[in-house]
Design a protein around this motif. Structure first.
Motif, PDB file in Angstrom:
ATOM      1  N   ALA A   6       0.830  -1.205   0.000  1.00 60.19           N
ATOM      2  CA  ALA A   6       0.000   0.000   0.000  1.00 60.19           C
ATOM      3  C   ALA A   6       0.866   1.257   0.000  1.00 60.19           C
ATOM      4  O   ALA A   6       0.547   2.236  -0.693  1.00 60.19           O
ATOM      5  CB  ALA A   6      -0.944  -0.014   1.191  1.00 60.19           C
TER       6      ALA A   6
ATOM      7  N   ALA B 273      -4.314   2.636  -2.875  1.00 60.89           N
ATOM      8  CA  ALA B 273      -3.711   2.312  -1.578  1.00 60.89           C
ATOM      9  C   ALA B 273      -4.782   2.283  -0.491  1.00 60.89           C
ATOM     10  O   ALA B 273      -4.799   1.378   0.352  1.00 60.89           O
ATOM     11  CB  ALA B 273      -2.623   3.322  -1.232  1.00 60.89           C
TER      12      ALA B 273
ATOM     13  N   ARG C  41      -6.003  -1.028   1.800  1.00 60.63           N
ATOM     14  CA  ARG C  41      -6.074  -1.030   3.264  1.00 60.63           C
ATOM     15  C   ARG C  41      -7.485  -1.349   3.754  1.00 60.63           C
ATOM     16  O   ARG C  41      -7.661  -2.096   4.714  1.00 60.63           O
ATOM     17  CB  ARG C  41      -5.598   0.310   3.802  1.00 60.63           C
TER      18      ARG C  41
END
Length: 85
Positions: free
Chosen positions: A47, A58, A62
């Protein structure tokens, strides 16, 4: 990363995140906690690297790890919008 590849990576992370959540709910996670921590470290590194060029991807990576059911629900809703519209 192209859009199709990014989608596949997000789906993979969701699946592993859902597995982790299921194992946690069944009290089976402790046995594999160290392995899941290493997976999380590698995911965070991925990420970070992706965030240089694509902060939205990214963020999606997550979210797929931390909240896999939410990520899946949003992805399904987006897909539904595309097929209805």
């Amino acid at each position: 990363m192209d859009k199709d590849t990014a989608g596949l990576v997000i789906e993979l992370i969701e699946k592993v995140g859902l597995l982790r959540r299921d194992m946690q709910q069944k009290k089976e996670l402790e046995k594999y906690e160290a392995r899941f921590q290493r997976i999380e470290q590698k995911l965070n590194a991925l990420a970070e690297r992706v965030s240089v060029e694509d902060s939205e991807l990214a963020k999606a990576l997550r979210t797929a790890w931390q909240l896999p059911a939410r990520s899946l629900a949003f992805r399904n809703a987006d897909h539904q919008k595309k097929t209805d519209g």
